[in-house]
Design an enzyme around this catalytic site. Structure first.
Site, PDB file in Angstrom:
ATOM      1  N   TRP A  17      -8.306  27.355  -2.640  1.00 46.90           N
ATOM      2  CA  TRP A  17      -9.072  27.949  -1.540  1.00 46.90           C
ATOM      3  C   TRP A  17      -8.146  28.324  -0.386  1.00 46.90           C
ATOM      4  CZ3 TRP A  17      -9.686  26.425   3.578  1.00 46.90           C
ATOM      5  CH2 TRP A  17     -10.678  27.076   4.296  1.00 46.90           C
ATOM      6  N   HIS A  18      -7.105  27.514  -0.161  1.00 43.01           N
ATOM      7  CA  HIS A  18      -6.218  27.767   0.962  1.00 43.01           C
ATOM      8  C   HIS A  18      -5.334  28.985   0.756  1.00 43.01           C
ATOM      9  CE1 HIS A  18      -7.297  23.704   2.369  1.00 43.01           C
ATOM     10  NE2 HIS A  18      -6.895  24.133   3.540  1.00 43.01           N
ATOM     11  N   GLY A  19      -5.063  29.356  -0.471  1.00 38.81           N
ATOM     12  CA  GLY A  19      -4.222  30.522  -0.662  1.00 38.81           C
ATOM     13  C   GLY A  19      -3.905  30.781  -2.114  1.00 38.81           C
TER      14      GLY A  19
END
Length: 478
Positions: free
Chosen positions: A326-328
Site C-alpha cells: 500500500w505504501h508504494g
C-alpha cells in the site's frame, strides 16, 4: 497545495475558516466540499475528474447496499454489488499506482529470454491510496448495516474529499464521521480555539524539525556504497526515523486541528510509537488509522486470530504484505511489510507480544523495539534493496571511519541540536509537547510557558515557510 505553503497558510485556510464562520451553519458542508475540490485541483489538475468519477460510482451504489433494500436477507445482489464496487475502487488504485511496477517486472523477465516489453509510465494521483480506502470503508460500513448511506451528494463529497485528510490521512472510517456530517454546529469559535493549537503544533513539527533534518538524511542515504560507513549509516537511519515521525505526525496534527476548526473530530493517528515496548504495541501507536482500517476490513474478515495460530500467522502475513505494498510500488516496501509481519509472528509465537512488568526488562525491550523499527525504516527509505542491504550491513559491523565531506557539511550545528533534541523527546518520562498538554490548563505558569513556546515555534515556522524552505510531506508520495 501543501499545508506549509504560503498560499495555504495565508490565503486558502483563512478564507475557508472565515466562510465557515460567517455563513449559515447549513452551508458548512458545501463550503468544505467546494474548498476541498479546489484544494485537490491545485495539485492534481485533471486527476480531479478521476476523483469525481470514483465518488459518483460509490455514492450511487450506497443506497442499494443498505440491508433489506429489496426486502431480502441475506441478499446476494447486495453482496455482488459490494464486490463490484470494491473491485472498481481497487482497479483504479492498481492501475494508477502499480501498473508501472508490474510492467517493470514483466519487462525484467522478458529480458531474461531476449524479449522486450514496454513499461507503463503513469503519474500517481495525489491521495489515491487514501480516498480509495475511504470509499471502501463507506460501502462496507453501509453493507454491514453499521451506518446508513448518504442521500446528499454534498455530505458525501465532504466526507471523501475533506481537504484536511484528503492527501495523506488520517484514514477516516465512515462509521467514525457519519454522525458528524449533519450540520448542527453551535460552538464554531470554540472549535477554532481548540483546533488551532493542534494545527500550530503540527506546523512546528514539520517546518522546524522534519524539514531541518531532511538535507542531512538525504545526504546519508545518497552516500554511495563504497563511501558508506558505520557512522553515516546510523546517522541516516536515526535521522530518518525522527524526520518521518515529525513529518507525518506533524501532518496528522495539522489535519486533526484543521478538521476541528471546521467542526469535525478526526481520529488520532499517533500515540508516541517510539515508546512502544513491543512491535505489536508499535503498530497500535504508529499510523493508527491505517492499522485500524486493515484490522476492520482485511484482518478480521480473514478470520483474525479466531481460527488457531496457523491461520492467525497467515492473516498477519497477508495484512503486512498489503500494508507494505500500500505504501508504494517497490520491493523495498514489500520487504518492509514482510519484515514487520515476521516480527509480529515471532512475538506471538514466543509470547513476547505482552510487555514485561519489570522496569529493567521494559527498558531493554523498549530499546530493542526502537532498534528494530529503525532497521525497518532503512528498508522503507532506501531507493532499492541493494542500497538497503548496504546500509544495514554497515549498521551491524562497526568501523572507525567517520563521515564523508558531503554528510559532514549537511550536519550543521543547528541540525545537530535538533537531532539530539528530537531524539531526547522519546526518552523522557512524558512527552513535552503533546496535544493534551497543549490544551491543558492545570496552572497559570504552565499555560504561560506553553503559549510562549508555541508562539516562538510558530513564528519561526512562519519565517521558514515565508523563505520557501519547506518541502512536501513525505506521505504525499503514497
Amino acid at each position: 497545495m501543501s499545508f506549509v505553503s504560503p498560499l495555504f497558510l495565508w490565503y486558502f485556510m483563512p478564507a475557508v475558516l472565515i466562510a465557515v464562520l460567517v455563513c449559515p451553519r447549513s452551508w458548512r458542508n458545501g463550503i468544505v466540499a467546494v474548498a476541498s475540490l479546489i484544494f485537490y485541483a491545485t495539485g492534481a489538475g485533471s486527476f480531479t475528474l478521476l476523483l469525481l468519477a470514483c465518488m459518483a460510482i460509490n455514492f450511487a451504489a450506497g443506497p442499494a447496499l443498505e440491508p433489506d433494500e429489496w426486502g431480502m436477507r441475506p441478499d446476494n445482489r447486495r453482496r455482488w454489488l459490494l464486490i463490484g464496487v470494491i473491485a472498481f475502487d481497487l482497479s483504479i488504485l492498481l492501475v494508477w499506482k502499480y501498473a508501472g511496477f508490474a510492467t517493470e517486472q514483466i519487462a525484467w523477465f522478458a529480458q531474461l529470454f531476449g524479449g522486450d516489453f514496454p513499461i507503463a509510465e503513469l503519474a500517481l494521483p495525489i491521495g489515491i491510496s487514501f480516498f480509495t480506502f475511504h470509499h471502501i470503508s463507506y460501502v462496507v460500513d453501509i453493507y454491514r448495516g453499521e451506518r446508513h448511506a448518504l442521500r446528499n451528494p454534498v455530505s458525501f463529497a465532504t466526507y471523501i474529499s475533506m481537504f484536511p485528510q484528503l492527501a495523506a490521512g488520517p484514514i477516516v472510517r465512515y462509521r467514525e464521521i457519519a454522525d458528524q456530517l449533519p450540520q448542527h454546529r453551535s460552538h464554531r469559535f470554540d472549535d477554532i480555539a481548540a483546533g488551532f493549537p493542534r494545527f500550530a503544533l503540527g506546523l512546528v513539527k514539520k517546518a522546524v524539525i522534519a524539514d531541518s533534518l531532511a538535507p542531512m538524511v538525504d545526504a546519508c542515504f545518497a552516500t554511495p556504497a563504497d563511501d558508506m560507513t558505520f557512522a553515516i549509516a546510523w546517522l541516516g537511519a536515526i535521522g530518518y526515523t525522527l524526520q518521518l515521525y515529525f513529518d507525518f505526525s506533524g501532518y496528522s496534527d495539522m489535519a486533526i486541528g484543521l478538521g476541528r476548526m471546521l467542526g469535525f473530530r478526526l481520529p488520532e493517528n499517533f500515540a508516541r510509537p517510539y515508546s512502544s515496548v513491543t512491535i505489536t504495541e508499535f503498530w497500535r501507536r504508529w499510523h493508527m488509522s491505517l492499522s485500524r482500517w486493515f484490522r476492520d476490513y482485511v484482518y478480521i474478515p480473514l478470520g483474525g486470530n479466531r481460527a488457531g495460530a496457523r491461520k492467525t500467522y497467515r492473516n498477519l502475513c497477508i495484512v503486512f504484505v498489503l500494508t507494505g505494498f500500500w505504501h508504494g510500488a517497490a520491493w523495498t516496501f514489500v520487504v518492509w511489510g514482510v519484515y514487520h509481519g515476521a516480527l509480529l509472528i515471532i512475538e506471538r509465537a514466543c509470547g513476547w507480544d505482552k510487555a514485561p512488568r519489570d522496569s529493567a526488562a521494559r527498558a531493554a525491550r523498549r530499546a530493542l523495539t526502537l532498534v528494530l523499527a529503525i532497521f525497518g525504516w532503512v528498508l522503507f527509505r532506501s531507493p532499492d534493496m541493494a542500497h538497503a542491504l548496504t546500509m544495514l550491513g554497515h549498521m551491524l559491523v562497526p568501523d572507525l571511519d567517520g563521515l564523508s565531506e558531503l554528510v559532514e557539511a549537511s550536519l550543521t550545528n543547528q541540525r545537530l541540536v535538533l537531532l539530539l533534541g528530537a531524539a531526547a523527546i522519546f526518552f523522557l518520562p512524558a512527552h513535552p509537547v503533546t496535544g493534551p498538554l497543549l490544551e491543558s490548563a492545570r496552572s497559570r505558569p504552565a499555560t504561560v510557558l506553553r503559549i510562549g513556546i508555541m508562539t516562538v515555534g510558530l513564528a519561526y515556522a512562519a519565517i521558514l515557510v515565508a523563505t520557501g524552505t519547506f518541502s512536501p510531506f513525505l506521505y504525499y508520495q503514497f
